[in-house]
Design a protein around this motif. Structure first.
Motif, PDB file in Angstrom:
ATOM      1  N   GLN A 207       0.325  12.279  -7.446  1.00 18.03           N
ATOM      2  CA  GLN A 207      -0.258  13.239  -6.510  1.00 18.03           C
ATOM      3  C   GLN A 207      -1.779  13.126  -6.523  1.00 18.03           C
ATOM      4  OE1 GLN A 207       1.239  17.165  -7.304  1.00 18.03           O
ATOM      5  NE2 GLN A 207       3.310  16.680  -6.612  1.00 18.03           N
ATOM      6  N   GLU A 210      -2.774   9.785  -4.808  1.00 14.56           N
ATOM      7  CA  GLU A 210      -2.823   9.882  -3.344  1.00 14.56           C
ATOM      8  C   GLU A 210      -4.059  10.644  -2.900  1.00 14.56           C
ATOM      9  OE1 GLU A 210      -0.808  12.753  -0.521  1.00 14.56           O
ATOM     10  OE2 GLU A 210       0.557  11.047  -0.390  1.00 14.56           O
ATOM     11  N   THR A 213      -7.121   8.478  -2.836  1.00 12.80           N
ATOM     12  CA  THR A 213      -7.225   7.560  -1.702  1.00 12.80           C
ATOM     13  C   THR A 213      -7.656   8.290  -0.440  1.00 12.80           C
ATOM     14  OG1 THR A 213      -4.928   7.704  -0.856  1.00 12.80           O
ATOM     15  CG2 THR A 213      -5.345   6.190  -2.700  1.00 12.80           C
ATOM     16  N   THR A 225      -5.613   4.560   2.844  1.00 12.47           N
ATOM     17  CA  THR A 225      -4.964   5.632   2.097  1.00 12.47           C
ATOM     18  C   THR A 225      -3.526   5.226   1.776  1.00 12.47           C
ATOM     19  OG1 THR A 225      -4.224   6.762   4.103  1.00 12.47           O
ATOM     20  CG2 THR A 225      -6.385   7.370   3.230  1.00 12.47           C
ATOM     21  N   TYR A 226      -3.022   5.732   0.666  1.00 16.58           N
ATOM     22  CA  TYR A 226      -1.649   5.462   0.236  1.00 16.58           C
ATOM     23  C   TYR A 226      -0.947   6.791   0.004  1.00 16.58           C
ATOM     24  CZ  TYR A 226      -2.774   0.533  -0.649  1.00 16.58           C
ATOM     25  OH  TYR A 226      -3.147  -0.787  -0.515  1.00 16.58           O
ATOM     26  N   SER A 227       0.291   6.869   0.444  1.00 19.00           N
ATOM     27  CA  SER A 227       1.069   8.077   0.228  1.00 19.00           C
ATOM     28  C   SER A 227       1.683   8.072  -1.168  1.00 19.00           C
ATOM     29  CB  SER A 227       2.192   8.176   1.268  1.00 19.00           C
ATOM     30  OG  SER A 227       3.191   7.190   1.021  1.00 19.00           O
ATOM     31  N   TYR A 228       2.158   9.224  -1.572  1.00 23.81           N
ATOM     32  CA  TYR A 228       2.849   9.364  -2.855  1.00 23.81           C
ATOM     33  C   TYR A 228       4.007   8.374  -2.945  1.00 23.81           C
ATOM     34  CZ  TYR A 228       5.592  11.646  -6.563  1.00 23.81           C
ATOM     35  OH  TYR A 228       6.311  11.902  -7.710  1.00 23.81           O
TER      36      TYR A 228
END
Length: 359
Positions: A207, A210, A213, A225-228
């Motif tokens: 968390q 993310e 990012t 950006t990268y998601s969880y």
């Protein structure tokens, strides 16, 4: 009413970036409290505003003040209301409020597009919007509606979110100490007793990973950006290495401040993303995480290439790569490929203790 930019022409519609706002700057008279303080010492605080300040603080959103007022009188009133500790680097003077917002942004080392400004006067909102079009301006009359927008709500609320104000307050204290320090910069940094810790990312780190990012711009090598879920998949991939970095000193923790993603499934490892929190930019630790990855690649008998995207805001990260011995080997517009020289690696600065945790 929310004012986006130059009030002389309508701004083009933009897709809101969730959690983009990192700091809300508040006017005081007829905004945080009812009444004008210099005309009536018996002003009354607005409970709905106080509720929003505490709600956003728990989400990790910072607060400050830009008010045309007498500084000592206003600060005394904020202490009376129990609100003085909620505001970082408050600017209370007779200067233009746009100048105050700029000073706060510089002190907190955050981009202007990460700021919102709340006021009750159309003139003040227009002045800030004209001078600083990146800042989101909010009329206090539409406060609840405006602060409910996605820009003010991060996707995740981490353990560090609720501690963010304290971390920044500690940083401001360090900055004040540095201002009065007599000696070299290295001597000051050595006195902080810093420990830089690098560890494989765990699920409970994702968390915050993310969030890094999304929130980090100036020291982000690609701006992506990268998601969880994406980070979780990469964490478990046998062909990738996902590392997190944290920093502490004798004044406390800076929290998790670094993230690196490396593809390891080819003879030349690929550094797909590296970022560092802007709040450690002045601590001289920008090369520590990068140097560790370079050492891992060398020890594995691999080369190391790095993806870099020139975003216009990440020049400092580009300098960090160059300082560590990376050179440009390919380019397609703003998409750059860098190659590392692994023959001579730089040791961490002598004023930092490096701690590497096993998987």
């Amino acid at each position: 009413m929310t004012t986006n930019a130059d009030t002389r022409r309508p701004a083009p519609p933009e897709k809101p970036v969730r959690g983009r706002i990192k700091c809300v700057v508040w006017d005081l008279d007829n905004t945080v409290w009812d009444g004008v303080l210099l005309e009536d010492d018996e002003v009354t605080v607005r409970p709905a505003v106080v509720e929003q300040i505490h709600r956003l603080d728990a989400l990790g959103v910072l607060h400050s003040v830009a008010s045309k007022n007498d500084h000592d009188t206003a600060m005394a009133k904020l202490r009376e209301f129990g609100l003085d500790e909620m505001f970082l680097y408050p600017r209370i003077s007779w200067n233009a409020k746009s100048a105050s917002v700029e000073q706060i942004a510089a002190k907190l080392n955050l981009g202007l597009d990460a700021f919102a400004f709340v006021d009750d006067q159309e003139f003040e909102l227009a002045e800030v919007a004209y001078a600083l079009p990146e800042v989101t301006c909010v009329d206090v009359a539409a406060l609840e509606e405006s602060l409910a927008r996605p820009e003010f709500s991060p996707r995740f609320v981490t353990d560090e979110s609720a501690q963010r104000r304290g971390m920044y307050r500690g940083q401001l204290a360090r900055d004040d100490l540095e201002t009065g320090f007599v000696g070299t910069n290295e001597e000051f940094l050595a006195g902080l007793d810093m420990t830089f810790t690098i560890a494989p990312a765990r699920r409970e780190d994702l968390q915050r990973a993310e969030e890094l990012t999304v929130r980090t711009n100036q020291l982000n090598s690609t701006g992506r950006t990268y998601s969880y879920d994406e980070l979780d998949a990469l964490r478990e991939s046998p062909d990738h290495l996902l590392l997190v970095a944290s920093l502490t000193d004798r004044y406390g923790s800076y929290g998790k401040i670094g993230l690196v993603l490396v593809g390891t499934g080819t003879p030349d490892w690929r550094l797909r993303m590296m970022l560092m929190s802007c709040r450690v930019m002045s601590r001289g630790v920008g090369t520590v995480l990068l140097g560790h990855v370079m050492g891992l690649a060398r020890d594995a008998g691999a080369g190391l290439r790095a993806d870099f995207v020139e975003t216009g805001r990440n020049r400092m990260m580009q300098i960090t790569y160059a300082f560590s011995g990376f050179r440009e080997v390919a380019r397609d517009g703003d998409q750059v490929e860098l190659a590392a020289d692994l023959s001579q690696l730089q040791a961490p600065p002598g004023y930092v203790t490096l701690e590497v945790l096993p998987a």
